[in-house]
Design a protein around this motif. Structure first.
Motif, mmCIF file in Angstrom:
data_model
loop_
_atom_site.group_PDB
_atom_site.id
_atom_site.type_symbol
_atom_site.label_atom_id
_atom_site.label_comp_id
_atom_site.label_asym_id
_atom_site.label_seq_id
_atom_site.Cartn_x
_atom_site.Cartn_y
_atom_site.Cartn_z
ATOM 1 N N ASN A 40 0.809 -1.211 0.000
ATOM 2 C CA ASN A 40 0.000 0.000 0.000
ATOM 3 C C ASN A 40 0.849 1.271 0.000
ATOM 4 N N ASP A 41 2.129 1.151 -0.319
ATOM 5 C CA ASP A 41 3.019 2.307 -0.416
ATOM 6 C C ASP A 41 3.036 3.166 0.850
ATOM 7 N N VAL A 42 2.945 2.527 1.990
ATOM 8 C CA VAL A 42 3.048 3.236 3.261
ATOM 9 C C VAL A 42 4.523 3.356 3.627
ATOM 10 N N VAL A 43 4.998 4.589 3.798
ATOM 11 C CA VAL A 43 6.409 4.815 4.088
ATOM 12 C C VAL A 43 6.670 4.625 5.581
ATOM 13 N N GLY A 94 -3.288 10.267 10.970
ATOM 14 C CA GLY A 94 -2.990 9.486 9.791
ATOM 15 C C GLY A 94 -1.705 8.685 9.855
ATOM 16 N N ALA A 95 -0.976 8.813 10.963
ATOM 17 C CA ALA A 95 0.311 8.111 11.088
ATOM 18 C C ALA A 95 0.312 7.185 12.298
ATOM 19 N N LEU A 96 1.100 6.140 12.182
ATOM 20 C CA LEU A 96 1.245 5.173 13.258
ATOM 21 C C LEU A 96 2.626 5.364 13.887
ATOM 22 N N PRO A 108 -5.688 -7.368 4.382
ATOM 23 C CA PRO A 108 -6.122 -6.942 3.052
ATOM 24 C C PRO A 108 -5.707 -5.495 2.783
ATOM 25 N N LYS A 109 -5.382 -5.194 1.545
ATOM 26 C CA LYS A 109 -4.872 -3.870 1.196
ATOM 27 C C LYS A 109 -5.841 -2.747 1.553
ATOM 28 N N HIS A 110 -7.149 -2.992 1.385
ATOM 29 C CA HIS A 110 -8.117 -1.915 1.587
ATOM 30 C C HIS A 110 -8.248 -1.492 3.047
ATOM 31 N N LEU A 111 -7.670 -2.285 3.961
ATOM 32 C CA LEU A 111 -7.782 -1.942 5.378
ATOM 33 C C LEU A 111 -6.638 -1.061 5.875
ATOM 34 N N ILE A 112 -5.736 -0.676 4.985
ATOM 35 C CA ILE A 112 -4.683 0.241 5.421
ATOM 36 C C ILE A 112 -4.644 1.506 4.557
ATOM 37 N N THR A 113 -5.711 1.757 3.831
ATOM 38 C CA THR A 113 -5.729 2.939 2.971
ATOM 39 C C THR A 113 -5.797 4.244 3.762
ATOM 40 N N GLU A 147 -11.256 4.748 12.351
ATOM 41 C CA GLU A 147 -11.463 6.136 11.939
ATOM 42 C C GLU A 147 -12.093 6.216 10.558
ATOM 43 N N GLN A 148 -11.676 5.329 9.686
ATOM 44 C CA GLN A 148 -12.159 5.342 8.305
ATOM 45 C C GLN A 148 -13.564 4.767 8.180
#
Length: 246
Positions: A27-30, A85-87, A55-60, A113-114
């Motif tokens: 998911n391209d999360v840096v 928006g950050a962990l 699943p990818k859609h759960l980290i958008t 949150e989403q």
């Protein structure tokens, strides 16, 4: 003001962090590593395991992950937190499983949150949670613990209630009352933590055990997973965000 200070701190450190970044490929999360993890903890290994279970859609809703020593984590006496928006993850970890638990748990809060309306909008999980809190209250009263029912009906986080569980009763003793009733001792703390722990257990532990103890919570997480790439408005109640107060 605290959020502004945190943002300024991160911007100030960005040049150094950029030289030590990895990407959560699906998911391209840096991922920025501010301070090193223990030698026995491989970040790449943990991220790879996350890739296989989530699943990818759960980290958008997740924009970045920061690993290191952070004052706001120390102040709250926690190992991880999801914010803006950050962990943020402490680099003090016992092993890779410890880090994995922290990341999945905080991703649950980003999902919350989403998809807050879809999770809490019908009130089903809240009713399940309160029913369990009432059972716990009655159990503790039967063992002569001095507890107030009003505290058990408040679904939001309360420092006093947290202290009651963690310090006054103690997690070791509390476990005897929560076993088979809650996913974990920590899930008793608030409705939000009840969901996050259930989310974590769904992906990392025995799903049958979660389904037995918390069927509505299990069903909700399962529905989140089954969404896939489908249109949210068709699968759920709507796209409006909702979450219980902090």
């Amino acid at each position: 003001m605290q959020n502004l200070k945190l943002t300024n701190y991160i911007k100030k450190s960005s040049d150094d962090l950029a030289n030590r970044k990895e990407t959560l490929l699906f998911n391209d999360v840096v991922v920025f590593i501010k301070d090193p993890l223990p030698e026995n903890v491989s970040l790449k290994s943990v991220l790879s395991r996350i890739e296989t279970v989530l699943p990818k859609h759960l980290i958008t809703n997740l924009e970045a992950i920061y690993v290191g020593e952070f004052e706001h984590l120390k102040k709250r006496e926690v190992n991880a937190a999801f914010q803006d928006g950050a962990l943020y993850i402490s680099n003090v970890q016992d092993d890779e499983d410890d880090l994995l638990d922290d990341v999945i748990h905080e991703i649950a809060h980003s999902v919350e949150e989403q998809y807050g309306l879809q999770i809490y909008g019908d009130g089903v999980i809240e009713r399940e949670f309160i029913a369990k809190r009432k059972q716990l209250y009655n159990l503790l009263r039967s063992y002569d613990y001095d507890v107030q029912k009003s505290e058990f009906l408040n679904v939001d986080f309360s420092e006093d209630f947290d202290n009651l569980l963690y310090k006054d009763i103690g997690y070791d003793k509390l476990e005897h009352f929560t076993m088979g009733l809650f996913p974990s001792n920590y899930s008793v703390t608030s409705l939000r933590e009840y969901f996050a722990v259930g989310f974590e257990r769904y992906f990392l532990n025995d799903r049958k055990e979660l389904a037995k103890a918390s069927p509505e919570l299990f069903i909700t997480v399962k529905r989140l997973v089954s969404m896939g790439e489908e249109d949210e408005e068709e699968v759920w109640l709507g796209s409006e965000q909702y979450h219980p107060s902090y």
